[in-house]
Enzyme design. Sequence first.
Site, PDB file in Angstrom:
ATOM      1  N   HIS A  37       7.530   8.922   4.368  1.00 59.61           N
ATOM      2  CA  HIS A  37       6.299   9.699   4.492  1.00 59.61           C
ATOM      3  C   HIS A  37       6.486  11.177   4.101  1.00 59.61           C
ATOM      4  O   HIS A  37       5.581  11.974   4.262  1.00 59.61           O
ATOM      5  CB  HIS A  37       5.679   9.596   5.904  1.00 59.61           C
ATOM      6  CG  HIS A  37       5.189   8.212   6.237  1.00 59.61           C
ATOM      7  ND1 HIS A  37       4.161   7.959   7.120  1.00 59.61           N
ATOM      8  CD2 HIS A  37       5.578   6.995   5.799  1.00 59.61           C
ATOM      9  CE1 HIS A  37       3.970   6.645   7.202  1.00 59.61           C
ATOM     10  NE2 HIS A  37       4.823   6.038   6.417  1.00 59.61           N
ATOM     11  N   ASP A  81       0.806  -1.231   0.000  1.00 56.02           N
ATOM     12  CA  ASP A  81       0.000   0.000   0.000  1.00 56.02           C
ATOM     13  C   ASP A  81       0.837   1.278   0.000  1.00 56.02           C
ATOM     14  O   ASP A  81       1.987   1.304   0.402  1.00 56.02           O
ATOM     15  CB  ASP A  81      -0.958   0.004   1.200  1.00 56.02           C
ATOM     16  CG  ASP A  81      -0.230  -0.123   2.528  1.00 56.02           C
ATOM     17  OD1 ASP A  81       0.732  -0.915   2.620  1.00 56.02           O
ATOM     18  OD2 ASP A  81      -0.615   0.571   3.488  1.00 56.02           O
ATOM     19  N   GLU A 140      -0.673  -1.919   5.190  1.00 56.17           N
ATOM     20  CA  GLU A 140       0.202  -1.851   6.365  1.00 56.17           C
ATOM     21  C   GLU A 140       0.114  -0.490   7.033  1.00 56.17           C
ATOM     22  O   GLU A 140       0.200  -0.363   8.247  1.00 56.17           O
ATOM     23  CB  GLU A 140       1.652  -2.156   5.985  1.00 56.17           C
ATOM     24  CG  GLU A 140       2.573  -2.407   7.184  1.00 56.17           C
ATOM     25  CD  GLU A 140       2.951  -1.162   7.959  1.00 56.17           C
ATOM     26  OE1 GLU A 140       3.032  -1.232   9.196  1.00 56.17           O
ATOM     27  OE2 GLU A 140       3.147  -0.089   7.343  1.00 56.17           O
ATOM     28  N   GLU A 141      -0.066   0.561   6.223  1.00 55.97           N
ATOM     29  CA  GLU A 141      -0.115   1.921   6.789  1.00 55.97           C
ATOM     30  C   GLU A 141      -1.389   2.142   7.589  1.00 55.97           C
ATOM     31  O   GLU A 141      -1.572   3.177   8.209  1.00 55.97           O
ATOM     32  CB  GLU A 141      -0.043   2.967   5.668  1.00 55.97           C
ATOM     33  CG  GLU A 141       1.225   2.907   4.822  1.00 55.97           C
ATOM     34  CD  GLU A 141       2.453   3.453   5.548  1.00 55.97           C
ATOM     35  OE1 GLU A 141       2.329   3.858   6.709  1.00 55.97           O
ATOM     36  OE2 GLU A 141       3.524   3.445   4.927  1.00 55.97           O
TER      37      GLU A 141
HETATM   38 ZN    ZN Z   1       4.998   4.044   6.343  1.00 58.11          ZN
HETATM   39 ZN    ZN Z   2       6.250   1.293   5.548  1.00 61.05          ZN
END
Ligand code: ZN
Ligand code: ZN
Length: 394
Positions: A361, A77, A135-136
């Site tokens: 990020h 993701d 996962e986020e």
């Molecule tokens: Zn991340």
């Molecule tokens: Zn990550």
Amino acid sequence: MKQVVEQIELIEEEVIELRREFHQYPELGFEEERTSRRVSDYLSNLNLEVERLSGTGVVGLLDCGVGPTIGLRADMDALPITEQTEVSYSSKIDGVMHACGHDGHTAILLGVAKVLTKLQDKIRGKIKFVFQPAEEGPGGALPLIEAGALIKPQVDNIFALHITNKLPTGVVGLQKKVVSAAADEIDLIVKGKSGHASTPQDGIDAIVTASQVINALQTINSRKISPYQKAVINLGTIKGGYRRNVIADKVKVTGTIRTTDPELRDSLPTMIERIVSGVTASQGGDYQLDYRKGYPVLINSTKLVEDLENTISQIPYLEQLKFLELPSMGAEDFAYYLQQVPGLFFRLGAADINSNYYPAHHPKFNFDEDALKIGVALFIYITLQRIKDNPTVF
Ligand SMILES: [Zn+2]
Ligand SMILES: [Zn+2]
């Protein structure tokens, strides 16, 4: 050894191309339709047994007969971030970006699948390639495990890696035990009684009560837990009140609670509720507390670390295995897999020291693609090491 290196060299360009393709079409958690179709087609073309699990999850199985079953996991993701890099392969999807390197993880694991398929006459065992959504957040690991990703055949060990710009290319980071913190969430509503500011005796001020609760919660670290333990109690938002001359009857506070100690984690909800309950009662108020458990503490298998320590120098392209003293206070849902089976989570150094790099990020996040080949080699090496019949492959 020579044969494996040759195969990795052959796949290197393709892994970079795959990574760039995923990078151009990033998808948010549980929306990884295109990525998951691409992954499952790729694995099917390798003649793997492919299963779609829990929506966009994909599990491929390379079955080379009797032997251990090794799991390898990649997350697929992306993030709701508008990309600001100027690379030719930047995101084509508005407001969505692979800013955490999961495009690289997915490409690496496809490359590993291809190489191991070529080496299958040397393998005695099974390899499960687990491609995970979200996962986020809100978390794809748990639903995938509940859908059976670790059974039939039962996975004996599972491994994952995460690209990081905190380490240079050529270095792999590994924690001997605790890798990352558990991250839980609280939503607290402090309730009082509204009234006119001129008559405080008739109201119960939720703002004053909430401020006392917030201060009291910070005494958990200093007064309630051992000096050798630590928790992050971050109350990140506070909202309440109507206007300057009205007593507020309601304040909402939200926060994240993090710790790397599973026992302390279990005791924190009671500690927090006791403070919230006592302080609000002392003011004649009330409260509503919603405490939600997030990702657990991620703990590497010490035994697997020891096994690896003696032989790591054989991994091609890897210059250094760096043991990381401190765990990360970030959270990672690979923790759920390691609650079920022993495994390891690696940090794959991917900072190009000759250029500017940005942290994960960040809208300008990118990484050194030379690291992809090291990720491929690392996964292949560990897998072959666990498939005990084949010490001669390397
Ligand atoms: Zn991340
Ligand atoms: Zn990550």
